[in-house]
Design an enzyme around this catalytic site. Structure first.
Site, mmCIF file in Angstrom:
data_model
loop_
_atom_site.group_PDB
_atom_site.id
_atom_site.type_symbol
_atom_site.label_atom_id
_atom_site.label_comp_id
_atom_site.label_asym_id
_atom_site.label_seq_id
_atom_site.Cartn_x
_atom_site.Cartn_y
_atom_site.Cartn_z
ATOM 1 N N GLY A 207 0.826 -1.217 0.000
ATOM 2 C CA GLY A 207 0.000 0.000 0.000
ATOM 3 C C GLY A 207 0.848 1.251 0.000
ATOM 4 O O GLY A 207 1.751 1.405 -0.826
ATOM 5 N N GLU A 208 0.582 2.140 0.951
ATOM 6 C CA GLU A 208 1.300 3.423 0.955
ATOM 7 C C GLU A 208 2.783 3.256 1.294
ATOM 8 O O GLU A 208 3.545 4.219 1.256
ATOM 9 C CB GLU A 208 0.643 4.404 1.923
ATOM 10 C CG GLU A 208 0.753 3.988 3.359
ATOM 11 C CD GLU A 208 0.337 5.092 4.328
ATOM 12 O OE1 GLU A 208 0.532 6.269 4.015
ATOM 13 O OE2 GLU A 208 -0.159 4.755 5.410
ATOM 14 N N GLY A 210 4.733 1.158 -0.444
ATOM 15 C CA GLY A 210 5.461 0.728 -1.637
ATOM 16 C C GLY A 210 5.354 -0.752 -1.939
ATOM 17 O O GLY A 210 4.409 -1.424 -1.521
ATOM 18 N N ASP A 238 -4.457 -3.752 -8.553
ATOM 19 C CA ASP A 238 -4.662 -4.190 -9.942
ATOM 20 C C ASP A 238 -3.993 -3.219 -10.910
ATOM 21 O O ASP A 238 -3.455 -3.625 -11.940
ATOM 22 C CB ASP A 238 -6.156 -4.245 -10.259
ATOM 23 C CG ASP A 238 -6.886 -5.161 -9.297
ATOM 24 O OD1 ASP A 238 -6.404 -6.274 -9.072
ATOM 25 O OD2 ASP A 238 -7.914 -4.734 -8.753
HETATM 26 P P1 AMP Z 1 -7.628 -4.171 -5.373
HETATM 27 O O1 AMP Z 1 -8.060 -2.950 -4.601
HETATM 28 O O2 AMP Z 1 -6.539 -3.906 -6.342
HETATM 29 O O3 AMP Z 1 -7.377 -5.343 -4.502
HETATM 30 O O4 AMP Z 1 -8.864 -4.595 -6.289
HETATM 31 C C1 AMP Z 1 -10.171 -4.197 -6.083
HETATM 32 C C2 AMP Z 1 -11.041 -4.798 -7.160
HETATM 33 O O5 AMP Z 1 -11.092 -6.212 -7.002
HETATM 34 C C3 AMP Z 1 -12.468 -4.304 -7.066
HETATM 35 O O6 AMP Z 1 -12.736 -3.466 -8.175
HETATM 36 C C4 AMP Z 1 -13.339 -5.549 -7.027
HETATM 37 O O7 AMP Z 1 -14.369 -5.531 -7.974
HETATM 38 C C5 AMP Z 1 -12.395 -6.690 -7.290
HETATM 39 N N1 AMP Z 1 -12.626 -7.832 -6.408
HETATM 40 C C6 AMP Z 1 -12.976 -7.814 -5.096
HETATM 41 N N2 AMP Z 1 -13.112 -9.064 -4.605
HETATM 42 C C7 AMP Z 1 -12.837 -9.908 -5.624
HETATM 43 C C8 AMP Z 1 -12.799 -11.333 -5.755
HETATM 44 N N3 AMP Z 1 -13.076 -12.150 -4.735
HETATM 45 N N4 AMP Z 1 -12.467 -11.848 -6.960
HETATM 46 C C9 AMP Z 1 -12.175 -11.037 -7.986
HETATM 47 N N5 AMP Z 1 -12.195 -9.698 -7.949
HETATM 48 C C10 AMP Z 1 -12.527 -9.132 -6.785
#
Ligand code: AMP
Length: 308
Positions: A207-208, A210, A238
């Site tokens: 996270g913040e 790094g 992501d």
């Molecule tokens: P992140 O903050 O990078 O972990 O990703 C958040 C994204 O992951 C959100 O836009 C969700 O729609 C997606 N997400 C949350 N839970 C899941 C899951 N169990 N499987 C796949 N995608 C998910």
């Protein structure tokens, strides 16, 4: 330049942070990965599933960014995957409030014919069996397979996760999840254990604080840019992964040295993602802004120490 296949959720998210709350907005791992990877002008395709409730304008957003969406299945009578989360005051941790798999529960991904020879595969956060099935469809062994996952799949499909981990080169995971997967507090020890589970390269996102890239006994660390405004961290992981994969696809170079640059690109793009709710900041992000921030990154980490 290499082709990139992205698999992951295309979703509705509802988010609560200390700064505000949203109703259902565009989200999903593949969405954030695609938006980040679009900055590299590469040939990329997203493989996912949505329901008939998913607005066409969201699909257009991805295709206007040159992401091939022919691998996104639309189930007319189905509902789109929905996730809702609430962030704690430090914004580094969150609780999942709702996960509705909906159409994702019966998802059989189909990689478009013309992407089955892609050199780079980015397996975004999804059921590990779905991730494996994408690898089964590739006609040649990809040059680099990157996997992202989360605690949800560790809790519900751990054996399948271990199976797909044996087939990937790079894993990106956050610190809490690395600890959960290995039962180790030290991230160095956790990385070593994850390495033994399959991936030769382990990226731990903090996270913040790094991100760390481990390969055998080598470690590389990229800080996160100190930002004035962190509004919503959703999708930062992501976006990081999309930046990482996009940069590798663009350069075609999978060496550890080049992966360091990929980590910097990933961190830079993620630093934008958190500035607004959901995908908002990434939707209109210009390459010039990215370039400027890369320079800031360089300044942040560069020093010239005289050693006797
Ligand atoms: P992140 O903050 O990078 O972990 O990703 C958040 C994204 O992951 C959100 O836009 C969700 O729609 C997606 N997400 C949350 N839970 C899941 C899951 N169990 N499987 C796949 N995608 C998910």
């Amino acid at each position: 330049m290499s082709k990139l296949v992205i698999v992951g959720t295309v979703a509705f998210d509802a988010i609560e942070t200390p700064f505000g709350k949203t109703d259902k907005i565009l989200g999903g791992a593949a969405t954030f990965i695609g938006l980040a990877a679009s900055h590299f002008n590469i040939d990329a395709a997203a493989v996912s599933i949505v329901g008939g409730d998913f607005p066409q304008k969201y699909l257009d957003l991805l295709s206007n960014k040159n992401i091939d969406i022919s691998g996104i299945e639309i189930v007319k009578e189905g509902k789109t995957f929905f996730w809702s989360g609430r962030y704690h005051n430090d914004m580094n941790s969150r609780d999942t409030l709702v996960t509705e798999l909906n159409t994702l529960a019966d998802f059989n991904p189909v990689v478009p014919e013309n992407y089955r020879n892609a050199e780079i595969v980015m397996l975004g956060n999804l059921h590990p069996i779905v991730q494996s099935s994408v690898l089964d469809q590739m006609v040649n062994k990809p040059k680099l397979v990157i996997l992202d996952t989360m605690n949800f799949w560790m809790d519900s499909a751990l054996d399948d996760l271990h199976n797909v981990m044996k087939r990937v080169d790079v894993i990106t995971i956050n610190d809490e999840e690395a600890r959960q997967l290995t039962g180790e507090y030290s991230l160095v020890v956790a990385a070593r254990k994850i390495h033994a589970m399959g991936p030769k390269y382990v990226v731990i996102k903090k996270g913040e604080h790094g991100a760390l890239l481990f390969h055998n006994d080598e470690v590389f660390y990229a800080p996160a840019l100190p930002l004035e405004e962190v509004f919503d961290p959703t999708g930062a992981g992501d976006t990081f992964a999309g930046g990482f994969a996009g940069y590798i696809a663009k350069t075609g170079d999978t060496s550890f040295e080049n992966m360091k640059n990929a980590v910097i690109f990933g961190s830079t793009l993620a630093s934008f993602c958190v500035e607004k709710f959901g995908t908002k900041r990434m939707e209109n992000l210009e390459n010039e802004e990215v370039h400027k921030r890369l320079l800031q990154f360089k300044q942040l980490t560069q020093f010239d120490i005289k050693l006797a």
